[in-house]
Design a protein around this motif. Sequence first.
Motif, PDB file in Angstrom:
ATOM      1  N   THR A 121       0.839  -1.197   0.000  1.00 17.28           N
ATOM      2  CA  THR A 121       0.000   0.000   0.000  1.00 17.28           C
ATOM      3  C   THR A 121       0.875   1.250   0.000  1.00 17.28           C
ATOM      4  N   THR A 122       0.451   2.252  -0.764  1.00 25.03           N
ATOM      5  CA  THR A 122       1.193   3.501  -0.885  1.00 25.03           C
ATOM      6  C   THR A 122       1.311   4.208   0.461  1.00 25.03           C
ATOM      7  N   LYS A 123       0.239   4.175   1.255  1.00 27.66           N
ATOM      8  CA  LYS A 123       0.194   4.896   2.528  1.00 27.66           C
ATOM      9  C   LYS A 123       1.326   4.484   3.455  1.00 27.66           C
ATOM     10  N   TRP A 124       1.544   3.181   3.627  1.00 24.17           N
ATOM     11  CA  TRP A 124       2.576   2.708   4.550  1.00 24.17           C
ATOM     12  C   TRP A 124       3.974   3.013   4.029  1.00 24.17           C
ATOM     13  N   ASN A 125       4.151   2.942   2.714  1.00 25.41           N
ATOM     14  CA  ASN A 125       5.442   3.330   2.129  1.00 25.41           C
ATOM     15  C   ASN A 125       5.759   4.789   2.438  1.00 25.41           C
ATOM     16  N   LEU A 127       4.521   6.695   4.890  1.00 24.74           N
ATOM     17  CA  LEU A 127       4.710   6.933   6.319  1.00 24.74           C
ATOM     18  C   LEU A 127       6.117   6.538   6.780  1.00 24.74           C
ATOM     19  N   LEU A 128       6.549   5.342   6.390  1.00 24.99           N
ATOM     20  CA  LEU A 128       7.884   4.906   6.805  1.00 24.99           C
ATOM     21  C   LEU A 128       8.968   5.684   6.067  1.00 24.99           C
ATOM     22  N   HIS A 129       8.658   6.123   4.836  1.00 24.76           N
ATOM     23  CA  HIS A 129       9.607   6.959   4.085  1.00 24.76           C
ATOM     24  C   HIS A 129       9.901   8.246   4.861  1.00 24.76           C
ATOM     25  N   LYS A 130       8.854   8.852   5.431  1.00 24.94           N
ATOM     26  CA  LYS A 130       9.040  10.068   6.219  1.00 24.94           C
ATOM     27  C   LYS A 130       9.906   9.790   7.456  1.00 24.94           C
ATOM     28  N   PHE A 131       9.675   8.653   8.098  1.00 27.18           N
ATOM     29  CA  PHE A 131      10.453   8.315   9.290  1.00 27.18           C
ATOM     30  C   PHE A 131      11.933   8.149   8.944  1.00 27.18           C
ATOM     31  N   VAL A 132      12.216   7.369   7.909  1.00 29.59           N
ATOM     32  CA  VAL A 132      13.607   7.082   7.556  1.00 29.59           C
ATOM     33  C   VAL A 132      14.290   8.310   6.970  1.00 29.59           C
ATOM     34  N   MET A 133      13.652   8.944   5.979  1.00 30.31           N
ATOM     35  CA  MET A 133      14.290  10.068   5.286  1.00 30.31           C
ATOM     36  C   MET A 133      14.359  11.316   6.165  1.00 30.31           C
ATOM     37  N   CYS A 134      13.260  11.652   6.818  1.00 32.77           N
ATOM     38  CA  CYS A 134      13.211  12.894   7.598  1.00 32.77           C
ATOM     39  C   CYS A 134      13.857  12.731   8.975  1.00 32.77           C
ATOM     40  N   HIS A 135      13.442  11.698   9.719  1.00 34.45           N
ATOM     41  CA  HIS A 135      13.908  11.563  11.106  1.00 34.45           C
ATOM     42  C   HIS A 135      15.291  10.927  11.206  1.00 34.45           C
TER      43      HIS A 135
END
Length: 359
Positions: A121-125, A127-135
């Motif tokens: 699902t696009t949504k979970w990709n 969400l985790l993309h924001k965690f890894v890339m941003c945080h």
Amino acid sequence: DAFVAFHVDKLLVSKYLKPLQIGELALDQPSIEPTKNKMLVKDFRELRGSIEKMGLLKPNKLFFFLHLAHILLLDTAAWLVLFYFGTSFIPFIVSLLVLTISQVQASWLQHDLGHLSVFRTTKWNHLLHKFVMCHLIGASAKWWTLLHSRHHSKPNCFRKDPDIDMHPFLFTLGKKFSVELGIKKKKYMPYNHQHKYFFITLPPLLFPTYFSCHTFYIAYTKRYWVDLACMLTFYVRFFFTYGLLLEMKSLLAYYFIFRMLESSWFVWVSQMNHIPMDIYYDKNLDWVSTQLQATCNVEQSLFNDWFTGHLNFQIEHHLFPTMPRHNYWKVAPLVKSLCAKHGIEYQCKPLLTAFADIV
């Protein structure tokens, strides 16, 4: 073919396309433009269908979970080295190297997430993309997607691929463009020495200078407020946790050095697959020809797969951007057969040769 390659939820995305439809082609009109190879397009679409039936677009969540776990363990270990062994020279260097590995491996993981290849699902990709890339990394996820999608759609295409925007200001890229600059007598840098100054410019300085500023600039001007907030959590976490152990000068030196090391690793790996290839103006070729003339592979090994984040399979990645990276090796023989059938060169080289070809 580009539409199919980029999108996971095609039904959802097609709803956004409906208002853009202006008509249907007449029955006597060709559906393939004259610059595109009709038989190659047909064979590639059949290959794509076979790959979907084989389940090669389905991610192995355990693979990505273990990958994330080893990133988080290394990130924690980098701080613990300084905490337990002090901030003398050797622990300082060991901690730097451990954090650099964690950051680069996080870059490969955010690349997977940005391509929607970790979850169905696009949504979970996202969400985790924001965690890894941003945080974890401290950059904007949407900024990366904006630039990287353009790169994938027209790799090595002048004025369309943002990855070659350094031409002609820092470097001259490609045989045709170098000749053009010579004819026009345009010179911004001593290009006859660019193979020497490459080592001390782009690899170590891309992240700590240009990327660090550009990601904030794009996030602010395009109002990516969520990304900005998440990016700030990286800097708060980093300067608070490491600030407890290091003095300000040492802390700034630590940050700048690991960014330089991370940048060097990233640039050599990302450019080995593209810079030695054809760099050109847009020829409006079919999807397969566009990707193959601009990409090459590096030989497979456990180390190469880990070190490059499976970008040693750059050809397969560019043809099937949403494919989970752990399946590239399975589809590679099928892509080789397609290339052989249509007389397209499929380049694959040793890792050190690929690095040398950049220079």
